[in-house]
Design a protein around this motif. Structure first.
Motif, short mmCIF file in Angstrom:
data_model
loop_
_atom_site.label_atom_id
_atom_site.label_comp_id
_atom_site.label_asym_id
_atom_site.label_seq_id
_atom_site.Cartn_x
_atom_site.Cartn_y
_atom_site.Cartn_z
N LYS A 189 33.55 44.93 45.51
CA LYS A 189 34.04 44.80 44.13
C LYS A 189 35.56 44.76 44.06
N LYS A 190 36.22 45.67 44.75
CA LYS A 190 37.68 45.74 44.67
C LYS A 190 38.32 44.50 45.28
N LEU A 191 37.84 44.07 46.45
CA LEU A 191 38.43 42.89 47.09
C LEU A 191 38.24 41.65 46.23
N THR A 192 37.06 41.54 45.61
CA THR A 192 36.77 40.37 44.78
C THR A 192 37.63 40.36 43.53
N GLU A 193 37.71 41.50 42.87
CA GLU A 193 38.54 41.58 41.66
C GLU A 193 40.01 41.32 41.99
N ASN A 194 40.48 41.85 43.11
CA ASN A 194 41.86 41.61 43.51
C ASN A 194 42.12 40.13 43.77
N ALA A 195 41.20 39.50 44.51
CA ALA A 195 41.39 38.08 44.83
C ALA A 195 41.45 37.25 43.56
N GLU A 196 40.55 37.51 42.62
CA GLU A 196 40.56 36.76 41.36
C GLU A 196 41.89 36.96 40.62
N LYS A 197 42.32 38.20 40.55
CA LYS A 197 43.58 38.51 39.86
C LYS A 197 44.77 37.84 40.55
N TRP A 198 44.82 37.95 41.87
CA TRP A 198 45.97 37.44 42.60
C TRP A 198 46.06 35.92 42.53
N ILE A 199 44.92 35.24 42.67
CA ILE A 199 44.94 33.78 42.62
C ILE A 199 45.38 33.30 41.24
N LYS A 200 44.93 33.99 40.20
CA LYS A 200 45.38 33.64 38.85
C LYS A 200 46.89 33.85 38.72
N GLU A 201 47.37 34.98 39.23
CA GLU A 201 48.79 35.30 39.10
C GLU A 201 49.67 34.30 39.85
N SER A 202 49.14 33.71 40.91
CA SER A 202 49.94 32.80 41.73
C SER A 202 50.18 31.46 41.06
N ASN A 203 49.39 31.14 40.03
CA ASN A 203 49.58 29.88 39.30
C ASN A 203 49.68 28.68 40.26
N ILE A 204 48.71 28.56 41.13
CA ILE A 204 48.68 27.46 42.10
C ILE A 204 48.50 26.15 41.33
N PRO A 205 49.41 25.20 41.50
CA PRO A 205 49.37 23.97 40.68
C PRO A 205 48.05 23.21 40.78
N GLU A 206 47.44 23.23 41.93
CA GLU A 206 46.22 22.46 42.13
C GLU A 206 44.97 23.15 41.58
N VAL A 207 45.10 24.41 41.21
CA VAL A 207 43.95 25.17 40.71
C VAL A 207 43.90 25.08 39.19
N THR A 208 42.78 24.59 38.67
CA THR A 208 42.61 24.44 37.23
C THR A 208 41.86 25.60 36.61
N THR A 209 40.96 26.22 37.37
CA THR A 209 40.10 27.27 36.84
C THR A 209 39.80 28.29 37.92
N VAL A 210 39.85 29.57 37.55
CA VAL A 210 39.38 30.65 38.41
C VAL A 210 38.34 31.41 37.61
N LYS A 211 37.10 31.48 38.10
CA LYS A 211 36.05 32.10 37.30
C LYS A 211 34.95 32.67 38.18
N ASP A 212 34.00 33.34 37.54
CA ASP A 212 32.85 33.92 38.23
C ASP A 212 31.86 32.81 38.58
N SER A 213 31.46 32.78 39.82
CA SER A 213 30.51 31.76 40.27
C SER A 213 29.07 32.12 39.93
N GLY A 214 28.80 33.41 39.65
CA GLY A 214 27.42 33.86 39.63
C GLY A 214 26.86 33.89 41.04
N VAL A 215 25.58 34.19 41.16
CA VAL A 215 24.98 34.22 42.49
C VAL A 215 24.79 32.80 43.01
#
Length: 395
Positions: A308-334
């Protein structure tokens, strides 16, 4: 860590963007199936041969681990990518189409290897600015049980590691998206081979035979009741017969049939229940039809559970990085498929996430099909998403 580390790493990746694609295309042209990736492993090792890192073979296959700052104090993060292909004849007209007949990179592992090679090279260039150590895990044989992860773990691939991440490209997800999910994320898997042996004979005298096709057909029909009548409707489980080998002739009763089956689950209790039910049905078919069965059941890849912690961190960090090529960061579901990254995540806190690679035409190019293709723009997204996580992890 230098506060400009992430910026430097992203710039280096931009500078090597074309190299990632070149590496991917070379690997795509030269695929090798699981447990036979000798040349691919040699290519990977040659790439690191003049870089300032520590490299060794790992496991009983062609696994490779590369350590960056192996003796530096601090946290140790592992990053894993697989590199095996599949026994599939490619049906694409690409200028870098597979040159190995009957073998194809039909799941994106060529892309996984390419982005991680270049990312590792860039990390090595900046290694003095990293407050800890990084272990790069190049894993063979993800596609075929028992998989390459187990022997690498046994040989110390995770020794000293605190956490582990990995990425898979997904042709079902739009390019530009990064998707993650916490908790149980990918199914556990089992496979079985089943043979029913009866007594063959002439079709005009069925009373003198024990028809293995009838027995096998009854088994397949009865199998459907496991999910519909034996599992809790809120539990995830599937049972599939992928092969029923009963070829014969018009007027002959078959004395033997062979079946191959696949099981997918989202928790280990369901795994046990399905196996018990299959064994009971097999025994019942034997008694009912007077046949003898041989069941070879292989419980292999576990459910992949993301920390849980690693996943939440990764989502937060990737959003914060504002990677130009990334349009969406979201939950994939199972995710339905199984993955032997799950073995790594059983031993250490882990997070396995997804980068969309759907081609720009929006077409259907499914994994494990002869027509699989990826939008190569996904590769820089893989590298930069990983760079974001690594930069924040050691901040």
């Amino acid at each position: 860590m230098n506060p400009n580390f992430e910026s430097k790493l992203m710039t280096l990746l931009d500078d090597h963007r074309s190299e990632i694609i070149e590496l991917r295309r070379y690997l795509h042209e030269h695929p090798e199936v699981s447990f036979h990736e000798k040349n691919t492993a040699a290519f990977i090792k040659d790439y690191y041969s003049n870089l300032d890192c520590k490299m060794r073979d790992c496991g009983d296959g062609y696994g490779i681990v590369v350590d960056i700052n192996p003796d530096k104090p601090g946290k140790k993060l592992a990053w894993r990518a697989d590199f095996d292909g599949l026994a599939i004849q490619e049906d694409n007209n690409l200028p870098f189409k597979s040159q190995n007949p009957g073998v194809m990179h039909a799941c994106g592992h060529d892309g996984h290897t390419a982005y991680l090679l270049v990312l590792a090279k860039c990390l090595i260039e900046l290694k003095d600015e990293i407050n800890g150590s990084i272990r790069i895990i190049h894993q063979p044989a993800e596609e075929v049980a028992p998989g390459g992860a187990l022997s690498m773990i046994k040989d110390g691939a995770l020794d000293g590691v605190d956490d582990i991440y990995g990425i898979h490209v997904m042709s079902t997800m739009p390019t530009g998206t990064v998707q993650l999910h916490s908790g149980p994320t990918q199914t556990g898997r089992a496979n079985f081979d089943l043979t029913f042996t009866g007594k063959g004979g002439h079709a005009s005298m069925p009373q003198l035979s024990n028809d293995a096709i009838v027995a096998g057909s009854y088994f397949v029909t009865e199998l459907q009741t496991i999910v519909s009548r034996r599992l809790n409707p809120f539990d995830v489980g599937s049972v599939t017969i992928g092969s029923f080998d009963g070829a014969g002739s018009y007027n002959a009763i078959k004395g033997q049939v062979k079946l191959k089956g696949d099981v997918r689950v989202m928790n280990e209790d369901t795994r046990k229940k399905i196996r018990q039910q299959i064994e009971q049905i097999v025994n019942g078919v034997d008694a009912t039809f007077g046949v003898e069965s041989k069941l070879d059941y292989d419980d292999n890849y576990p459910v992949l559970i993301n920390d849980k912690k690693l996943t939440e961190n990764a989502e937060k960090w990737i959003k914060e990085s504002n990677i130009p090529e990334v349009t969406t960061v979201k939950d994939s579901g199972v995710v339905n498929a199984s993955e032997d990254f799950a073995y790594f995540a059983q031993k250490k806190p882990g997070c396995f996430f997804y980068v969309g690679c759907q081609p720009a035409d929006g077409g259907d190019y499914p994994h494990h099909s002869p027509s699989f293709m990826m939008d190569e723009d996904c590769l820089i997204i893989c590298a930069k998403s990983a760079a974001s996580v690594i930069s924040h992890y050691f901040a």
